[in-house]
Design an enzyme around this catalytic site. Structure first.
Site, mmCIF file in Angstrom:
data_model
loop_
_atom_site.group_PDB
_atom_site.id
_atom_site.type_symbol
_atom_site.label_atom_id
_atom_site.label_comp_id
_atom_site.label_asym_id
_atom_site.label_seq_id
_atom_site.Cartn_x
_atom_site.Cartn_y
_atom_site.Cartn_z
ATOM 1 N N GLU A 1 9.483 -4.475 0.287
ATOM 2 C CA GLU A 1 8.466 -4.722 -0.738
ATOM 3 C C GLU A 1 9.140 -4.856 -2.086
ATOM 4 O OE1 GLU A 1 5.366 -1.769 -0.459
ATOM 5 O OE2 GLU A 1 4.616 -2.600 1.420
ATOM 6 N N HIS B 1 -4.720 1.398 -10.732
ATOM 7 C CA HIS B 1 -4.375 1.616 -9.319
ATOM 8 C C HIS B 1 -3.819 3.007 -9.056
ATOM 9 C CE1 HIS B 1 -3.185 0.433 -5.309
ATOM 10 N NE2 HIS B 1 -1.904 0.635 -5.551
ATOM 11 N N ARG C 1 5.640 3.549 -10.699
ATOM 12 C CA ARG C 1 5.915 3.957 -9.313
ATOM 13 C C ARG C 1 6.439 2.796 -8.479
ATOM 14 N NH1 ARG C 1 2.699 3.564 -4.767
ATOM 15 N NH2 ARG C 1 1.097 2.679 -6.098
ATOM 16 N N HIS D 1 -2.546 -2.568 -10.692
ATOM 17 C CA HIS D 1 -2.132 -3.464 -9.614
ATOM 18 C C HIS D 1 -2.515 -4.882 -10.020
ATOM 19 C CE1 HIS D 1 -1.537 -5.212 -5.672
ATOM 20 N NE2 HIS D 1 -1.018 -4.072 -5.258
ATOM 21 N N ARG E 1 5.721 -4.814 -10.490
ATOM 22 C CA ARG E 1 4.253 -4.796 -10.550
ATOM 23 C C ARG E 1 3.715 -4.860 -11.985
ATOM 24 N NH1 ARG E 1 1.550 -0.402 -6.675
ATOM 25 N NH2 ARG E 1 2.454 -1.787 -5.120
#
Ligand code: SIN
Length: 553
Positions: A117, A343, A378, A235, A284
């Site tokens: 990812e 998120h 994160r 997100h 992100r």
């Protein structure tokens, strides 16, 4: 009116997501009460998690590499000690889940399938049922909890406040709760906050309705030390639905972009290529800001899922497809509209590596806690891992504390005056206004003017809340009242911390301070209502990392 009855148990866990259930299981056979305000144990963000669980399992991987990716994503603000614990415990945690029956996806050779990812340097994310890892994890943990006689569950029960001994030797004595039995004081030697995040403070969020910052607010009201509150991760790809009526927006997992899904502007053109060398797979926060800035300028943004569906197959994304179909969208026919959404909250109740907070008798784990593992941003798929690893660490520490007599039995909490709750419709209106304020002024991009506007508007809203007509306490009134009260407690603290951080770092971007500043490579800590330390910058523990400076905008 006094609470109906006192009940006593040594250990109470507030919250039934991965962190709370994992701690409860690890505490067995110690008697534990798990309390959740939801009607069943299926609760919090865990069942909605589409990402997987990151762990260094592959032959070409190591905990050390996973650790360095975590630090890099964290924008140089992670606690290196706790993030090392997290990554070292990854493989053991997956092994433990396998023994509990977690149905991880397998490759053709029968080994665990591992995906890569964004911002991971290796393929190390394991999934179950494709994008349904969280659901499978919740089902696995709930089945174990239901088969464990030492765990008692209280559903539909709202924890309203922590009950404390008075100064000077302030210590937790238990909890004030309201549920189907009415008001109740629960005496406890150890309380674990595992109550999840606060995504509902924003109008657009991927979080379920119960994520209203309850545990964070309770800890704040008890003067417990909090940190990193300014860091809310947005997100980039929630499904933008016509009328969500304030409910969560369905998530379109990052794994779609990992499998080739493309971000398109209103003209059908890719725009991430010019924004970042990794294009759709940029970190992100970078993607979320690129989407958010275009939307703020009035442009509609879309995600074309077709390349991902062609590469991986529809069976890999059951939740995504179900959400699209439920909103009348067929992603096999064309791109679907998206929006960034609140998120995951990196900040929370400060804990040490054992999950202890600044209040004796109170532990915290999962999203409500600030272990420091995530820093300012994160790394994808590190949150379920953190919930499991630190849920377990909390349990071990409580068992030790009970064994060595650090938790002497104490008298139950004194009866306390019960709060007066307010009319649910009026609470709902206040919550809706709060969420608008937070999205408008404390969203993806912030500045001093917007943050001070938010602070003033939230203060006015609190005054309105205090003056609301009162209502009789019932299951229907206490939960919405307590949730609105929690949001009104935590939202101004986020604003306070965001004002204090005069730089752009990770998920916190300021127009008026667009650079990352070496002198701000520190944690913003605060305690509610402490006039001497409204928001302090505290050094990071184990502070040995280099201090790069770069612009994030
Ligand atoms: C996602 O699947 O995009 C979310 C995963 C995560 O938040 O870690």
């Amino acid at each position: 009116m006094a609470p109906r009855r006192l009940s006593e148990t040594p250990i109470v866990i507030v919250g039934a997501g991965a962190a709370g259930l994992s701690a409860a299981l690890a505490l067995a056979p110690q008697p534990v009460i798990v309390i959740t305000k939801t009607p069943s144990l299926t609760s919090g963000s865990t069942p909605w998690a589409q990402g997987g669980i990151a762990a260094a399992l592959a032959a070409d991987d190591s905990a050390c590499l996973h650790h360095s990716d975590t630090l890099e994503a964290g924008a140089d603000l992670c606690d290196p000690t706790t993030s090392q614990m997290l990554t070292e415990d990854g493989p053991r945690t997956i092994a433990r889940l396998l023994t509990l029956g977690m149905p991880f996806d397998r490759a053709d050779d029968g080994r665990l399938a591992m995906a890569r990812e964004a911002a991971h340097s290796r393929a190390r994310v394991v999934h179950a049922g494709g994008d349904s890892t969280g659901k499978a994890l919740a089902e696995t943990l709930i089945a174990q909890v239901e088969a464990t006689p030492s765990i008692q569950v209280m559903t539909a029960t709202t924890v309203v406040d922590l009950a404390l001994d008075g100064a000077p030797d302030q210590r937790l004595r238990g909890l004030l709760v309201h549920g189907p039995q009415g008001w109740q004081m629960i005496a406890a030697d150890a309380v674990v906050l595992a109550s999840g995040g606060m995504g509902m403070a924003w109008q657009e969020t991927t979080n379920p309705a119960e994520n209203t910052g309850d545990g964070l607010a309770m800890a704040a009201r008890a003067q417990v030390l909090l940190a990193d509150l300014e860091f809310m991760q947005f997100h980039p790809t929630a499904l933008r639905v016509a009328d969500s009526s304030g409910a969560r927006l369905p998530l379109l997992t990052e794994a779609l972009r990992g499998a080739g899904a493309l971000l398109l502007d209103g003209q059908g053109q890719r725009f991430m290529v010019g924004e970042h060398p990794l294009a759709e797979l940029a970190p992100r926060d970078v993607v979320a800001r690129a989407v958010g800035l275009r939307q703020a300028a009035g442009e509609d943004i879309f995600l074309d899922l077709r390349p991902a569906l062609a590469r991986e197959g529809a069976a890999h994304f059951p939740q995504v497809l179900e959400s699209c179909h439920a909103h009348g969208l067929d992603p096999s026919l064309g791109p679907v509209p998206i929006a960034p959404a609140a998120h995951y909250h990196m900040g929370g109740v400060v804990t040490d590596p054992r999950g202890r907070t600044s209040l004796p008798g109170l532990w915290a784990c999962g999203e409500v806690a600030c272990t420091g593992v995530h820093g300012a941003n994160r790394l994808a798929s590190n949150s379920l891992l953190e919930a499991l690893v630190f849920g377990d660490r909390v349990a071990s520490d409580i068992v030790l504390a009970l064994a060595d007599g650090r938790l002497p039995p104490r008298p139950g909490p004194r009866m306390q005056t019960l709060p007066q709750v307010a009319d649910p419709a009026a609470c709902a209106e206040i919550t809706a206004t709060l969420r608008q304020i937070m999205s408008r002024h404390v969203g993806l991009i912030r500045d001093h003017q917007g943050l001070t506007t938010a602070a003033d508007a939230l203060a006015d809203l609190s005054a309105r809340f205090d003056a609301l007509p009162k209502a009789a306490a019932s299951v229907e009134t206490v939960r919405p009242w307590a949730e609105t009260r929690a949001l009104l407690t935590v939202a101004p603290l986020v604003v306070q911390a965001a004002l204090q951080r005069q730089e752009s770092r990770g998920a916190h971007a300021r127009l008026d301070y667009p650079e990352r500043r070496a002198d701000h490579r520190q944690r913003v800590t605060l305690r509610l209502g402490d006039p001497a330390t409204p928001a302090q910058i505290a050094p990071l523990p184990g502070d040995t990392l280099p201090l790069p400076t770069r612009s994030l905008l």
